[in-house]
Scaffold this motif. Structure first.
Motif, short mmCIF file in Angstrom:
data_model
loop_
_atom_site.label_atom_id
_atom_site.label_comp_id
_atom_site.label_asym_id
_atom_site.label_seq_id
_atom_site.Cartn_x
_atom_site.Cartn_y
_atom_site.Cartn_z
N MET A 63 23.31 38.40 47.95
CA MET A 63 24.54 37.78 47.46
C MET A 63 25.64 38.32 48.35
SD MET A 63 26.33 38.41 43.79
CE MET A 63 27.92 39.13 44.14
N ALA A 64 26.20 37.48 49.16
CA ALA A 64 27.14 37.96 50.17
C ALA A 64 28.04 36.83 50.63
CB ALA A 64 26.35 38.52 51.36
N PRO A 65 29.17 37.17 51.27
CA PRO A 65 30.06 36.11 51.77
C PRO A 65 29.35 35.16 52.72
CG PRO A 65 31.11 38.27 51.95
CD PRO A 65 29.70 38.52 51.54
N GLY A 93 35.00 39.77 44.89
CA GLY A 93 35.40 40.81 43.94
C GLY A 93 34.42 40.95 42.78
N ALA A 94 33.22 40.37 42.92
CA ALA A 94 32.24 40.45 41.83
C ALA A 94 31.94 41.91 41.49
CB ALA A 94 30.95 39.75 42.27
N ASP A 95 31.87 42.22 40.21
CA ASP A 95 31.53 43.58 39.80
C ASP A 95 30.02 43.68 39.64
OD1 ASP A 95 31.02 42.21 37.51
OD2 ASP A 95 32.25 43.44 36.20
N SER A 125 28.23 51.86 46.34
CA SER A 125 27.62 53.15 45.95
C SER A 125 27.44 53.34 44.44
CB SER A 125 28.45 54.34 46.45
OG SER A 125 28.65 54.22 47.81
N ALA A 126 27.28 52.25 43.69
CA ALA A 126 27.13 52.40 42.24
C ALA A 126 25.77 53.01 41.89
CB ALA A 126 27.28 51.05 41.56
N GLY A 127 24.73 52.59 42.58
CA GLY A 127 23.39 53.09 42.27
C GLY A 127 22.88 52.58 40.93
C1 LIG Z 1 32.27 37.25 48.62
C2 LIG Z 1 31.77 38.64 48.24
C3 LIG Z 1 32.58 39.75 48.51
C4 LIG Z 1 32.12 41.03 48.16
N1 LIG Z 1 32.91 42.08 48.43
C5 LIG Z 1 32.49 43.33 48.11
C6 LIG Z 1 33.29 44.47 48.41
O1 LIG Z 1 34.40 44.34 48.92
N2 LIG Z 1 32.80 45.71 48.12
C7 LIG Z 1 31.56 45.86 47.52
O2 LIG Z 1 31.14 47.01 47.26
N3 LIG Z 1 30.80 44.81 47.22
C8 LIG Z 1 31.22 43.55 47.50
N4 LIG Z 1 30.42 42.47 47.21
C9 LIG Z 1 29.09 42.65 46.63
C10 LIG Z 1 28.98 42.93 45.12
O3 LIG Z 1 30.14 42.88 44.44
C11 LIG Z 1 28.25 44.26 44.99
O4 LIG Z 1 27.05 44.02 45.65
C12 LIG Z 1 27.89 44.69 43.60
O5 LIG Z 1 28.99 45.04 42.85
C13 LIG Z 1 26.84 45.84 43.64
O6 LIG Z 1 27.46 47.10 43.79
P1 LIG Z 1 26.79 48.30 44.59
O7 LIG Z 1 26.56 47.86 45.98
O8 LIG Z 1 27.66 49.49 44.34
O9 LIG Z 1 25.35 48.48 43.85
P2 LIG Z 1 24.22 49.58 44.04
O10 LIG Z 1 23.65 49.78 42.66
O11 LIG Z 1 24.71 50.80 44.76
O12 LIG Z 1 23.15 48.81 44.94
C14 LIG Z 1 21.78 49.26 44.97
C15 LIG Z 1 20.93 48.23 45.67
O13 LIG Z 1 21.01 46.96 45.00
C16 LIG Z 1 20.91 45.91 45.98
N5 LIG Z 1 22.17 45.14 46.00
C17 LIG Z 1 23.41 45.52 45.61
N6 LIG Z 1 24.29 44.53 45.80
C18 LIG Z 1 23.60 43.49 46.34
C19 LIG Z 1 23.96 42.19 46.78
N7 LIG Z 1 25.23 41.76 46.72
N8 LIG Z 1 22.98 41.39 47.28
C20 LIG Z 1 21.68 41.82 47.38
N9 LIG Z 1 21.30 43.05 46.97
C21 LIG Z 1 22.23 43.87 46.46
C22 LIG Z 1 20.67 46.56 47.33
O14 LIG Z 1 19.28 46.68 47.55
C23 LIG Z 1 21.29 47.93 47.11
O15 LIG Z 1 20.76 48.92 48.01
C24 LIG Z 1 30.85 41.19 47.55
C25 LIG Z 1 30.05 40.09 47.30
C26 LIG Z 1 30.49 38.81 47.65
C27 LIG Z 1 29.61 37.65 47.36
#
Ligand SMILES: Cc1cc2nc3c(=O)[nH]c(=O)nc-3n(C[C@H](O)[C@H](O)[C@H](O)COP(=O)(O)OP(=O)(O)OC[C@H]3O[C@@H](n4cnc5c(N)ncnc54)[C@H](O)[C@@H]3O)c2cc1C
Length: 258
Positions: A63-65, A93-95, A125-127
Motif C-alpha cells: 500500500m503505497a503512493p 496520511g493513513a494510520d 516504526s510502529a511494529g
Molecule cells: C499515499 C500514502 C502516503 C503514506 N505516507 C506515509 C508516511 O508519510 N509515513 C509513514 O510512516 N507511512 C506512510 N504511509 C504508509 C502507512 O500509513 C503505514 O504503512 C502504516 O501506518 C504502517 O505503519 P508502520 O510502517 O509504522 O508499521 P509497522 O508495524 O512498523 O510495519 C511492519 C511491517 O508491516 C508491513 N507494512 C507496513 N506498512 C505497509 C504498507 N503500507 N504496505 C505493505 N506493507 C506494509 C511491512 O512488512 C513492515 O515491515 C503512506 C501510505 C500511502 C498509501
C-alpha cells in the motif's frame, strides 16, 4: 502454497529524512524512496522456500503512493510471481488502523497460506501492523522471528527475548514477522529485471477493496498537533577544582537522574 510478502516503500535511511510540520507526514516528494530493507529480507525468506519447493507461489503486496510502482516492481524483479499495489488518494496520511484494514481486505480477496512482513518499518516504526493484520484475518501470528522454517502444514521459528530464546510454531494460514537476523536479500539480476516487466502488477483502489477511509467507526487515529524537536542546548561543563564529585552529585540529584 501461496506466500504473500508485505513490502513497504520508505524514504531511504541514508538520505535526509524530514517531517512536514503542517501535515505531520514524512516528506516523500523530495526523498529517495526505496523498498524497506526488512521487507526485502521477508521476500528472501519466501523466495528461498519457493526455490526449494516447486509449486510455491510468491506474491508481493504494497500500500503505497502511485509513484511507488518501480519499488513494487523490484519485488517482481527479485523473483515474486505477481504484485498488488494499493493506490488511493484517500490513503494519504493513513494510520495503522486503516493500513491494517486495507491490507487485510486485499489479503482476503487474493487468498494466502502465509503472510510474511517485516517486524518494524524504518519510517513509521510502529511494529504493530503484522499483529493487527492477523487480528483482522483471524489467523495465528508469530512475531519478531529471528529464524523461520516453513513447511507444507505450518511455520515455525525462533524469537529472542532478553532472557530466553522461544521456539514457536503454528499451523497455516498464518501471519509472521521477521527481524534483521534473517539473511540479506538477493539482488535482482538482469534476467529478473526484464522478466518483471511482463509479470502481473495489479493496481487496486479502496473502492475495489470495499474500504471507506473516511468511515471513523473503526477508531482511526487523528494527529492533533506536531512540533519540531527543540534544538539541543549546550550541556553543563564542570571544572574540577577539587569539588567535581560534589558538583556531579548535585547535578544528578537536581535533574532527578539518581
Ligand atoms: C499515499 C500514502 C502516503 C503514506 N505516507 C506515509 C508516511 O508519510 N509515513 C509513514 O510512516 N507511512 C506512510 N504511509 C504508509 C502507512 O500509513 C503505514 O504503512 C502504516 O501506518 C504502517 O505503519 P508502520 O510502517 O509504522 O508499521 P509497522 O508495524 O512498523 O510495519 C511492519 C511491517 O508491516 C508491513 N507494512 C507496513 N506498512 C505497509 C504498507 N503500507 N504496505 C505493505 N506493507 C506494509 C511491512 O512488512 C513492515 O515491515 C503512506 C501510505 C500511502 C498509501
Amino acid at each position: 502454497m501461496k506466500i504473500v510478502v508485505l513490502l513497504k516503500e520508505v524514504p531511504d535511511t541514508y538520505g535526509e529524512r524530514t517531517l512536514n510540520l503542517e501535515t505531520g507526514l514524512a516528506e516523500r516528494a523530495g526523498a529517495d524512496n526505496v523498498v524497506d530493507e526488512i521487507g526485502e529480507r521477508a521476500l528472501e525468506v519466501a523466495l528461498s522456500y519457493a526455490d526449494a519447493n516447486e509449486g510455491t507461489e510468491v506474491t508481493v503486496l504494497s500500500m503505497a503512493p502511485e509513484t511507488a510502482t518501480a519499488n513494487v516492481r523490484k519485488g517482481l524483479a527479485m523473483g515474486a510471481a505477481s504484485a498488488t499495489h494499493i493506490v488511493d488518494e484517500a490513503l494519504v496520511g493513513a494510520d495503522l488502523g486503516l493500513t491494517a484494514e486495507v491490507l487485510a481486505a486485499a489479503l482476503k480477496a487474493e487468498g494466502f497460506d502465509l503472510v510474511i512482513a517485516g517486524n518494524q518499518s524504518t519510517d513509521g516504526s510502529a511494529g504493530m501492523l503484522p499483529t493487527m493484520l492477523a487480528e483482522h484475518l483471524d489467523v495465528p501470528n508469530l512475531t519478531n522471528l529471528t529464524s523461520v522454517t516453513i513447511a507444507a502444514d505450518g511455520v515455525s521459528g525462533s524469537r529472542a527475548s532478553d532472557d530466553a530464546t522461544v521456539q514457536a510454531k503454528t499451523a497455516l494460514p498464518a501471519v509472521i514477522s521477521i527481524t534483521e537476523a534473517l539473511p540479506d536479500a538477493r539482488f535482482p539480476n538482469f534476467k529478473g529485471i526484464m522478466a518483471a516487466k511482463k509479470k502481473p502488477l495489479e493496481v487496486k483502489s479502496l473502492a475495489d477493496l470495499g474500504v471507506d477511509a473516511n468511515d471513523m467507526t473503526p477508531s482511526r487515529t487523528i494527529m492533533i498537533s506536531i512540533a519540531e524537536r527543540p534544538a539541543r542546548a549546550a550541556g553543563v561543563k564542570i571544572t574540577d577544582e577539587g569539588d567535581a564529585a560534589q558538583q556531579l552529585a548535585a547535578f544528578l540529584t537536581q535533574n532527578r537522574l539518581v
